[in-house]
Design a protein around this motif. Sequence first.
Motif, mmCIF file in Angstrom:
data_model
loop_
_atom_site.group_PDB
_atom_site.id
_atom_site.type_symbol
_atom_site.label_atom_id
_atom_site.label_comp_id
_atom_site.label_asym_id
_atom_site.label_seq_id
_atom_site.Cartn_x
_atom_site.Cartn_y
_atom_site.Cartn_z
ATOM 1 N N TYR A 24 0.814 -1.268 -0.163
ATOM 2 C CA TYR A 24 -0.027 0.186 -0.122
ATOM 3 C C TYR A 24 0.649 1.181 -0.105
ATOM 4 O O TYR A 24 0.367 2.476 -0.352
ATOM 5 C CB TYR A 24 -0.920 0.037 1.343
ATOM 6 N N LYS A 31 2.037 1.700 -10.164
ATOM 7 C CA LYS A 31 1.169 1.815 -11.011
ATOM 8 C C LYS A 31 1.531 3.034 -12.003
ATOM 9 O O LYS A 31 1.185 2.766 -13.184
ATOM 10 C CB LYS A 31 -0.205 1.955 -10.723
ATOM 11 N N SER A 57 -2.565 -6.711 -1.502
ATOM 12 C CA SER A 57 -3.475 -6.612 -2.365
ATOM 13 C C SER A 57 -3.427 -5.164 -3.086
ATOM 14 O O SER A 57 -3.920 -5.006 -4.242
ATOM 15 C CB SER A 57 -5.051 -6.300 -1.436
ATOM 16 N N SER A 58 -2.772 -4.290 -2.419
ATOM 17 C CA SER A 58 -2.407 -2.907 -3.193
ATOM 18 C C SER A 58 -1.537 -3.090 -4.452
ATOM 19 O O SER A 58 -1.802 -2.624 -5.648
ATOM 20 C CB SER A 58 -1.995 -1.905 -2.265
ATOM 21 N N LEU A 60 -1.288 -5.968 -5.997
ATOM 22 C CA LEU A 60 -2.083 -6.619 -7.002
ATOM 23 C C LEU A 60 -2.759 -5.241 -7.684
ATOM 24 O O LEU A 60 -2.860 -5.630 -9.013
ATOM 25 C CB LEU A 60 -3.067 -7.716 -6.221
ATOM 26 N N GLY A 61 -3.514 -4.621 -7.274
ATOM 27 C CA GLY A 61 -4.368 -3.635 -7.749
ATOM 28 C C GLY A 61 -3.633 -2.622 -8.789
ATOM 29 O O GLY A 61 -3.892 -2.664 -9.880
ATOM 30 N N ILE A 64 -3.015 -5.038 -11.742
ATOM 31 C CA ILE A 64 -4.276 -5.106 -12.761
ATOM 32 C C ILE A 64 -4.511 -3.902 -13.567
ATOM 33 O O ILE A 64 -4.698 -4.007 -14.662
ATOM 34 C CB ILE A 64 -5.492 -5.280 -11.530
ATOM 35 N N GLY A 65 -4.422 -2.537 -12.754
ATOM 36 C CA GLY A 65 -4.151 -1.603 -13.276
ATOM 37 C C GLY A 65 -3.458 -1.524 -14.336
ATOM 38 O O GLY A 65 -3.831 -0.927 -15.649
ATOM 39 N N LYS A 68 -4.657 -3.801 -17.479
ATOM 40 C CA LYS A 68 -5.946 -2.968 -18.085
ATOM 41 C C LYS A 68 -5.235 -1.930 -19.059
ATOM 42 O O LYS A 68 -5.631 -1.915 -20.421
ATOM 43 C CB LYS A 68 -6.636 -2.419 -17.077
#
Lengths: 112, 130
Positions: A24, A31, A57-58, A60-61, A64-65, A68
Amino acid sequence: MTGTVIEHRNDAITTARPHGHLDYLSASDFKEELLGAVEAGWPRLVVDLSAVEFVDSSGLGALIGGLKAARAAGGDRRLAAVPDQARVVLSLTTLDRMFRSYASVEEAVAGN
Amino acid sequence: MDRLWWELPLRLGHGPDATWRGEFATAVGEIAANIVRHACPAAGDLCDARLAILVNRVAIVARFTDRGAPCVAPIPAGPPIRSAEAPWEWPEAGLGLGLARAALDDLGYERTAAGENRWTLLKRLESADR
């Protein structure tokens, strides 16, 4: 900061090598680094996780971003040298089905 | 955590494998991050967060206690799952509690009468024998 090393290769593939914890505290910067490569016209990305000690999880986010953005730009996202803890996180979320994983950057670059 | 993984085989005669350790470390990291990001700021960062790890032959339990704001989000059964063919549908946030739950055998939360948050993370050691 993740201290990510970004390298644009002659074969139009960009490798990104984050360092330390993708969590986090660092996920937002990571990103932005991935999106920066895509926006600069380098949507074919290989993320080398060999120097990453922990993914939450951050983190991972952020992956994912980045995926995309790469897909939207006609590119791809591959993972290389995924450590055990990151593999666990990808498996628990079933994201291992969305990212192609390879043992090394060389295999990821050559992979189809 | 590294010391725990080093000592466990000495005490139990065997130790959890890399997947088990990765799941436990993931869950501990997610709950710690949840406390730091959500519970503590609302309490002016004076939340006195503590972690105790209890080990016996059956399970490892990590217990977090803090004096931050109460958690109002329900604990999901697992992380949100979307199709691998539709990355645009995947959420980029709000994955943490579900990820922690999926990595454990049990994840409990209670707000105590003393005004503390208490998270209990339980992972059975027999699931390490696989």
